[in-house]
Design a protein around this motif. Structure first.
Motif, short mmCIF file in Angstrom:
data_model
loop_
_atom_site.label_atom_id
_atom_site.label_comp_id
_atom_site.label_asym_id
_atom_site.label_seq_id
_atom_site.Cartn_x
_atom_site.Cartn_y
_atom_site.Cartn_z
N ASP A 133 0.85 -1.18 0.00
CA ASP A 133 0.00 0.00 0.00
C ASP A 133 0.89 1.23 0.00
O ASP A 133 2.01 1.21 0.53
CB ASP A 133 -0.91 0.02 1.24
CG ASP A 133 -1.91 -1.13 1.22
OD1 ASP A 133 -2.43 -1.45 0.14
OD2 ASP A 133 -2.16 -1.70 2.30
N VAL A 134 0.37 2.32 -0.57
CA VAL A 134 1.16 3.55 -0.69
C VAL A 134 0.44 4.67 0.05
O VAL A 134 -0.77 4.86 -0.11
CB VAL A 134 1.38 3.94 -2.16
CG1 VAL A 134 2.26 5.19 -2.25
CG2 VAL A 134 2.02 2.80 -2.93
N TYR A 135 1.19 5.41 0.87
CA TYR A 135 0.64 6.50 1.67
C TYR A 135 1.41 7.79 1.37
O TYR A 135 2.62 7.77 1.11
CB TYR A 135 0.75 6.20 3.16
CG TYR A 135 -0.04 4.99 3.60
CD1 TYR A 135 -1.32 5.12 4.12
CD2 TYR A 135 0.49 3.70 3.47
CE1 TYR A 135 -2.06 4.00 4.51
CE2 TYR A 135 -0.24 2.58 3.86
CZ TYR A 135 -1.51 2.74 4.38
OH TYR A 135 -2.22 1.64 4.75
N ARG A 136 0.69 8.90 1.42
CA ARG A 136 1.34 10.21 1.38
C ARG A 136 1.68 10.59 2.81
O ARG A 136 0.86 10.41 3.72
CB ARG A 136 0.41 11.24 0.74
CG ARG A 136 0.99 12.65 0.65
CD ARG A 136 0.15 13.51 -0.29
NE ARG A 136 -1.20 13.67 0.21
CZ ARG A 136 -1.65 14.74 0.85
NH1 ARG A 136 -0.83 15.76 1.08
NH2 ARG A 136 -2.89 14.83 1.26
N ALA A 137 2.88 11.10 3.02
CA ALA A 137 3.33 11.40 4.38
C ALA A 137 4.18 12.67 4.39
O ALA A 137 4.63 13.14 3.35
CB ALA A 137 4.12 10.23 4.95
N LYS A 138 4.39 13.20 5.60
CA LYS A 138 5.22 14.39 5.80
C LYS A 138 6.52 13.98 6.48
O LYS A 138 6.51 13.34 7.53
CB LYS A 138 4.47 15.41 6.67
CG LYS A 138 5.28 16.65 7.02
CD LYS A 138 5.54 17.53 5.81
CE LYS A 138 6.28 18.81 6.21
NZ LYS A 138 5.45 19.68 7.09
N ASP A 139 7.63 14.30 5.84
CA ASP A 139 8.95 14.05 6.42
C ASP A 139 9.26 15.23 7.33
O ASP A 139 9.53 16.34 6.86
CB ASP A 139 9.99 13.93 5.30
CG ASP A 139 11.38 13.65 5.85
OD1 ASP A 139 11.60 13.79 7.06
OD2 ASP A 139 12.26 13.28 5.05
N HIS A 140 9.22 15.02 8.65
CA HIS A 140 9.37 16.12 9.59
C HIS A 140 10.83 16.54 9.77
O HIS A 140 11.07 17.58 10.39
CB HIS A 140 8.76 15.75 10.94
CG HIS A 140 7.27 15.88 10.97
ND1 HIS A 140 6.62 17.05 11.25
CD2 HIS A 140 6.28 14.97 10.69
CE1 HIS A 140 5.32 16.88 11.19
NE2 HIS A 140 5.08 15.61 10.84
N ILE A 141 11.75 15.76 9.26
CA ILE A 141 13.16 16.17 9.36
C ILE A 141 13.53 17.09 8.21
O ILE A 141 14.14 18.15 8.39
CB ILE A 141 14.07 14.93 9.39
CG1 ILE A 141 13.88 14.18 10.71
CG2 ILE A 141 15.54 15.34 9.22
CD1 ILE A 141 14.75 12.95 10.86
N GLU A 194 6.91 16.54 1.52
CA GLU A 194 5.98 15.43 1.35
C GLU A 194 6.68 14.28 0.65
O GLU A 194 7.48 14.49 -0.27
CB GLU A 194 4.75 15.87 0.54
CG GLU A 194 3.76 16.70 1.34
CD GLU A 194 2.44 16.86 0.60
OE1 GLU A 194 2.39 16.56 -0.60
OE2 GLU A 194 1.46 17.30 1.23
N VAL A 195 6.36 13.07 1.09
CA VAL A 195 6.95 11.87 0.49
C VAL A 195 5.84 10.84 0.31
O VAL A 195 4.74 10.97 0.85
CB VAL A 195 8.07 11.28 1.39
CG1 VAL A 195 9.23 12.25 1.51
CG2 VAL A 195 7.52 10.91 2.76
N ALA A 196 6.14 9.83 -0.46
CA ALA A 196 5.26 8.68 -0.59
C ALA A 196 5.93 7.49 0.11
O ALA A 196 7.13 7.27 -0.06
CB ALA A 196 4.99 8.35 -2.06
N ILE A 197 5.16 6.75 0.89
CA ILE A 197 5.71 5.60 1.61
C ILE A 197 4.98 4.34 1.14
O ILE A 197 3.76 4.24 1.23
CB ILE A 197 5.55 5.74 3.13
CG1 ILE A 197 6.25 7.02 3.62
CG2 ILE A 197 6.11 4.53 3.85
CD1 ILE A 197 6.20 7.20 5.12
N LYS A 198 5.75 3.40 0.63
CA LYS A 198 5.20 2.12 0.20
C LYS A 198 5.43 1.11 1.32
O LYS A 198 6.57 0.89 1.75
CB LYS A 198 5.87 1.65 -1.09
CG LYS A 198 5.36 0.29 -1.57
CD LYS A 198 6.05 -0.14 -2.84
CE LYS A 198 5.67 0.76 -3.99
NZ LYS A 198 6.25 0.27 -5.27
#
Length: 662
Positions: free
Chosen positions: A25-33, A37-41
């Motif tokens: 599954d693929v999610y949109r996420a926020k890289d807080h470092i 925005e990134v995509a996480i598989k």
């Protein structure tokens, strides 16, 4: 379950789910470092315990992480957490080529070639590193809002360094090569075949082989000849048709030797679309030496320049065709840039592009060299360096911190909590959150649980504060068996009483020093459960973690009163006293449940028909005796126009279709 607000690796905050595949599954996420925005598989739970699938998932990451190209989705990070395997990649805002084809029906030859060239460049970069994609299809090709075409999902890609590689037919069978269909040897020519099928679909609006099941389609790839694309696209230039036919030859030896050779013919087709220059090898000529025509540097430069101009999508749309462009993905500036047909402006713009590209390329080379040298000499730190964790359990905290510093951890990487216990001497590390031998990122936090009271570590619980300056002395005072033990015990009791008054601790005074020590130990192991209802999952986890209460799992429910992503309830009531490291589960709100509707729209004609749905701005084709299913629509009814294709009897009809509520 991955829900909104969940943090992965203490760094990536999940925003929403954007897609799903066969393995992940693929999610949109926020890289807080890094603040992007990134995509996480994330590998699906049912596969995470399967060693074969985990190996393939890791192989995907290792293969794709080595690829850096403008036409390939970049990989940023790879990791695992609590049995969950994930890959962090570039988030590309746009639409898939599959959706783009569905919206347009058929692409004109210039647009199809320009997309094919960009895809081919991405494949070429992978092939040059020995990586075969194995799953080229429109669903794995993204057109970004800037018009850049990117290849994604190296789902079954492997480094083609072994001579024993065979295909696992996991990709879509509509685009799989014959050798993949029969589980044969796979090399770069398999990707060429798949790209040829994608080009066929771009210019015709359909795939060449279709059937009721995957086996039937695979057999067609192996045995049947495809209908020439010009049968569905009469205006298709002969050069492009022959490129497609050559790329999709059933025998790999009759296809293009390399993707680079195919790219050269695609560039030629842009310059001379009606010239019959593509040479398709006959089966009888296999094994014979072929004489290839040479291209002068001047010709190559001219072809490349004109190909670059044609990479601008210059399809001439009238006002009625603007519906193909969703405002979410294509704004007015984008349209103006990619649909300017004036030759003078194109030439001027191309001169500027060439000049600027040269400057940018020069700067990029310098930056890359500086980055490489800086990284080599540890001047720059790109990404998170990872180290192998050591064991510090059983050592004094100061010694543990010294050992951890030796492998690269500093005070920002270490979070210390204290717990009174009779099993360890004060100041000794009882537990560490990352086990010995596990991989540890220097962007993460290592949690150490240390025996004793934090106040003891600071010297506040000593029998004689003027003479005691370390927790070791406190330890010896509490554990002394010398002739002065009675006095030490009495002093300790007195000072503990004062500490209780000043610091509001929960120790219970007792007349007997031994009884007092036992009571203190028991009460220090209990913590009050805080209320986390109404907090986000990430906030709740942080609050509970600070109390040494472990969140083991979460579930989600719809709620009309609790906003999406916040905690509805917790398995342990607030205020209840529990032992440290007690586990707790949370229920996370999915927000108010919206009513959605499903639709099934059947083809009423004796042949193919097209459909359009005004409310969804959606259109496409329904085959004979077929139907389309549309799910999760918020509207209770839709207006659908069905029109028979040319040659099919019947007249267009407009229907108001009522949806079925979920």
């Amino acid at each position: 379950m991955i829900t909104q607000g969940v943090f992965i690796a203490d760094r990536y905050e999940v925003i929403d789910k954007v897609g799903a595949g066969g393995m992940s599954d693929v999610y949109r996420a926020k890289d807080h470092i890094l603040g992007r925005e990134v995509a996480i598989k994330i590998l699906k739970q049912e596969f995470s315990e399967d060693a074969t699938f985990v190996a393939k998932f890791r192989t995907e990451a290792q293969s794709a992480a080595g690829l850096e190209h403008p036409n390939i989705v970049n990989i940023y990070d790879v990791g695992s957490e609590n049995g969950m395997y994930f890959i962090v990649m570039e988030y590309v805002e746009g639409i898939t080529l599959k959706t783009y084809i569905e919206k347009k029906g058929q692409l004109n030859f210039k647009e199809a070639i320009s997309i094919a060239i960009q895809v081919g460049r991405g494949i070429e970069a992978a092939h040059q590193k020995g990586i075969i994609h194995r799953d080229i299809k429109p669903q794995n090709i993204i057109i970004s809002t800037e018009g850049k075409v990117k290849v994604t999902d190296f789902g079954i890609a492997r480094a083609a360094s072994s001579n024993t590689i065979h295909a696992d037919v996991m990709g879509s069978v509509h685009y799989s090569s014959p050798e993949q269909a029969r589980n044969g040897f796979v090399d770069g020519k398999s990707d060429i075949y798949s790209l040829g099928i994608v080009m066929y679909e771009m210019v015709t609006g359909r795939v060449p082989f279709d059937g009721d099941n995957t086996v039937a389609i695979a057999i067609q790839h192996l045995q049947e000849e495809m209908v020439a694309p010009s049968a569905y696209a009469p205006d298709l230039p002969i050069s492009l048709e022959k490129i497609i036919l050559k790329a999709t030859m059933k025998s790999p030896d009759r296809r293009y030797p390399t993707i680079s050779d195919m790219l050269m013919d695609l560039k030629k087709a842009l310059v001379s679309p009606n010239e019959d220059f593509v040479q398709i090898m006959e089966a009888s000529d296999l094994g014979k030496t072929q004489v290839m025509s040479r291209i002068t540097p001047e010709q190559e430069e001219s072809i490349t320049k004109k190909a670059a101009q044609a990479l601008i999508f210059d399809d001439e749309y009238d006002d009625d065709e603007e519906e193909y462009y969703d405002d979410e993905y294509y704004d007015d500036e984008y349209d103006d840039e990619y649909y300017d047909d004036e030759d003078e402006e194109d030439d001027s713009r191309m001169d500027k592009i060439i000049t600027i590209s040269g400057i940018v390329a020069g700067i990029a080379i310098v930056v890359i060299l500086v980055a490489i040298l800086g990284t080599h000499f540890d001047i720059f730190k790109f990404g998170a360096k990872k180290v192998e964790m050591i064991n510090v359990v059983g050592t004094q905290l100061e010694e543990a911190e010294s050992q951890l510093a030796g492998i690269g951890l500093d005070e920002d990487n270490i979070l210390v909590s204290y717990e009174d216990t009779d099993d360890y001497e004060d100041g000794v590390v009882m537990n560490q959150s990352t086990k010995e031998g596990d991989e540890f990122s220097l962007n993460d936090t290592l949690r150490l649980t240390v025996a004793g009271d934090e106040s003891a570590d600071n010297g506040s619980a000593s029998g004689d504060s003027s003479n005691q300056d370390s927790k070791d002395n406190s330890s010896s005072s509490s554990n002394s068996t010398s002739s002065n033990s009675s006095n030490s015990s009495n002093n300790s009791t007195s000072n503990n009483a004062n500490s209780n008054t000043n610091n509001a601790t929960t120790q219970t005074p007792a007349t007997d020093s031994n009884a007092n020590t036992s009571t203190d130990a028991d009460s220090s192991k209990k913590v009050a459960v805080p209320s986390v209802v109404g907090l986000t999952q990430a906030e709740a986890t942080t609050v509970l973690d600070a109390k040494n209460i472990v969140v083991t799992s979460t579930s989600s429910e719809f709620s009309d009163s609790v906003p999406q992503g916040q905690v509805i309830s917790q398995s342990i009531a607030p205020g209840e006293m529990v032992a440290a490291n007690t586990t707790i589960t949370l229920v996370i709100s999915k927000g108010a449940k919206a009513t959605t509707y499903n639709y099934t729209i059947a083809n009423p004609f004796e042949g193919d028909c097209t459909y359009s749905i005004a409310e969804l701005n959606k259109s496409g084709t329904i085959p004979k005796s077929g139907a389309i299913n549309i799910s999760d629509v918020t509207k209770s009814q839709l207006t659908v126009t069905l029109t028979p294709v040319e040659g099919v009897e019947g007249t267009a009809q407009t229907q108001t279709v009522q949806g079925t509520a979920n």
